[in-house]
Design an enzyme around this catalytic site. Structure first.
Site, PDB file in Angstrom:
ATOM      1  N   HIS A 214       1.045  -1.315  -0.044  1.00 50.41           N
ATOM      2  CA  HIS A 214       0.087  -0.003  -0.201  1.00 50.41           C
ATOM      3  C   HIS A 214       0.857   1.190  -0.083  1.00 50.41           C
ATOM      4  CE1 HIS A 214      -3.228  -2.725   1.998  1.00 50.41           C
ATOM      5  NE2 HIS A 214      -3.412  -2.558   0.476  1.00 50.41           N
ATOM      6  N   HIS A 339       2.911  -3.853   7.020  1.00 51.04           N
ATOM      7  CA  HIS A 339       1.804  -2.777   6.522  1.00 51.04           C
ATOM      8  C   HIS A 339       1.981  -1.786   7.850  1.00 51.04           C
ATOM      9  CE1 HIS A 339      -0.561  -5.159   3.686  1.00 51.04           C
ATOM     10  NE2 HIS A 339       0.329  -6.011   3.910  1.00 51.04           N
ATOM     11  N   GLU A 415       1.092  -5.151  11.094  1.00 46.44           N
ATOM     12  CA  GLU A 415       0.880  -3.684  11.188  1.00 46.44           C
ATOM     13  C   GLU A 415       1.694  -2.977  11.944  1.00 46.44           C
ATOM     14  OE1 GLU A 415      -1.374  -2.462   8.885  1.00 46.44           O
ATOM     15  OE2 GLU A 415      -2.717  -4.255   8.486  1.00 46.44           O
TER      16      GLU A 415
END
Length: 452
Positions: A214, A339, A415
């Site tokens: 991303h 992420h 994350e």
């Protein structure tokens, strides 16, 4: 972190009253855009997906809000914020949700929540100010380059060219340990560059690491390169469980999106592919992998931030990783994808609220990693659990594919920092402590891989 669409059941006439009170017109549910759509996108846009916008996107006055997410009326309100006020979900868990609201929609969105009697907390007061102060000047990196042969510093976020030059530097400086390979090209023709770190032991198991799937999650490529640099530069002092692994490192899975986020739109998420234009361009690469593609937590709408593409592996970036890993002779035992944000260690499955038969092993190892990360950072706590249950179901993710298609036991999504104070716009001074946490995580995974 991956936004999700939210269902709503609130009665249309109640929503209509609230919206009218705030000066907004109401449309019947059948007429509304999808929860993550960009409602103001023109029907015949003039900007092509591969073209740059005329001016960089500015987020003056935009804010990040946190709303309690513990009952249906609040979930309905979040859905309406997304539909009516061009808001997007940045982070989500069982108790709260982070919502990004653009400056031009702020007043109406505030009015809407007040009229609905739903409290919220302002987490980031001015998004553009946060963006402007996130990354220091790179002027000092010239001195670093003269001293070390590359511009990477891990005190700033670097562009793709610096990352690739650093990878080449490692291959040239440590030719018996490091090599690079382009495994494919992006939509816009940029190389997908992998760094291999190996002592050449034929009995080595292999671990994959990637970042930057991303585009806006800048801490991810910074952390993945930090891990690799720590491994290589201190190789002789590394324990056997780190040295007897073939490491395959893809620092930037989404190079087009990453460059776009640096040059034109700091908060861009997807790649730059698809058949759409302007704000509706791009595919979410972490919904584009072939295992359970198109299921829960995905969208068929190109304007959605979770658009899964036209089919599994429709995008060259995800397809390149799939083809490389499946054709490689590597003995894959670990798949680690990084992420941000939220501080989670997640394992399969993500496509639904279910777990694999060996989920107790994955939980045990994740818990051990979280404890070591806490000790490494002196305070950052990571929550451990299966993706679909700990956060929300999201099909077509790379970690599910690694486990489901390649049968890689230790497949994790991490994350990284933080828990919302800065969100995606994490200041560069957080790179090193985040990297230290990630090194501790990787160390635990390598210890487990060594036992297989």
């Amino acid at each position: 972190m991956n936004p999700i669409p939210v269902s709503r059941t609130v009665a249309a006439f109640i929503v209509s009253l609230v919206l009218l009170q705030c000066g907004s017109t109401h449309k019947l549910p059948a007429e509304t855009a999808s929860a993550n759509a960009a409602p103001d996108a023109p029907e015949q846009p003039s900007v092509r997906a591969n073209d740059a916008p005329a001016q960089p996107v500015k987020y003056d006055g935009a804010q990040l809000w946190r709303i309690a997410y513990d009952d249906q009326p609040k979930k309905n309100a979040v859905a309406e914020l997304q539909d009516r006020f061009d808001a997007s979900m940045w982070n989500y868990n069982a108790t709260s949700v982070d919502i990004f609201v653009r400056g031009q929609q702020l007043k109406k969105a505030e009015c809407f929540l007040r009229a609905a009697n739903i409290p919220y907390e302002v987490v980031i007061e001015d998004m553009q100010r946060a963006i402007d102060t996130e990354n220091p000047s790179l002027e000092e990196t010239e001195l670093w380059e003269n001293r070390n042969g590359h511009r990477m510093t891990w005190t700033a976020y670097h562009r793709l060219a610096d990352i690739y030059d650093w990878m080449d530097y490692l291959a040239q400086t440590y030719p018996d340990l490091c090599s690079t390979k382009a495994i494919g090209k992006s939509v816009q023709g940029r190389e997908l560059k992998v760094l291999r770190i190996s002592n050449g032991n034929p009995a080595n198991r292999a671990i994959w690491m990637d970042g930057g799937i991303h585009a806006r999650e800048w801490i991810s490529p910074a952390t993945v390169t930090y891990i690799a640099n720590e491994l290589v530069e201190d190789w002789d002092n590394q324990p056997d469980h780190l040295r007897n692994v073939d490491w395959y490192v893809l620092p930037v899975h989404n190079p087009d999106g990453y460059e776009h986020s640096h040059q034109y739109d700091r908060l861009w998420r997807k790649n730059r592919g698809g058949l759409q234009y302007g704000p509706c361009a791009g595919v979410d690469l972490n919904r584009n992998y072939g295992y359970k593609w198109g299921g829960q937590g995905t969208s068929k709408q190109p304007c959605s931030e979770i658009f899964a593409g036209s089919g599994p592996f429709s995008e060259p970036e995800s397809k390149a990783v799939s083809e490389f890993m499946q054709s490689s002779a590597a003995d894959w035992k670990g798949f680690l994808t990084f992420h941000s944000y939220g501080q989670y260690i997640l394992y399969p499955w993500g496509y639904d609220r279910v777990v694999p038969p060996d989920h107790a092993d994955l939980k045990r190892v994740g818990d051990a990693a979280a404890e070591q990360m806490l000790q490494a950072s002196g305070g950052s706590r990571y929550t451990v659990g299966p993706s679909g249950s700990t956060l929300y179901p999201a099909a077509g993710g790379s970690d599910d594919w690694a486990r489901g298609a390649l049968n890689i036991k230790y497949a994790y999504t991490v994350e990284l920092r933080d828990t919302g104070r800065y969100g995606f716009v994490l200041p560069a001074n957080q790179i090193k402590p985040t990297g230290d946490e990630a090194v501790a995580f990787v160390d635990i995974i390598a210890q487990e891989v060594a036992k297989l």
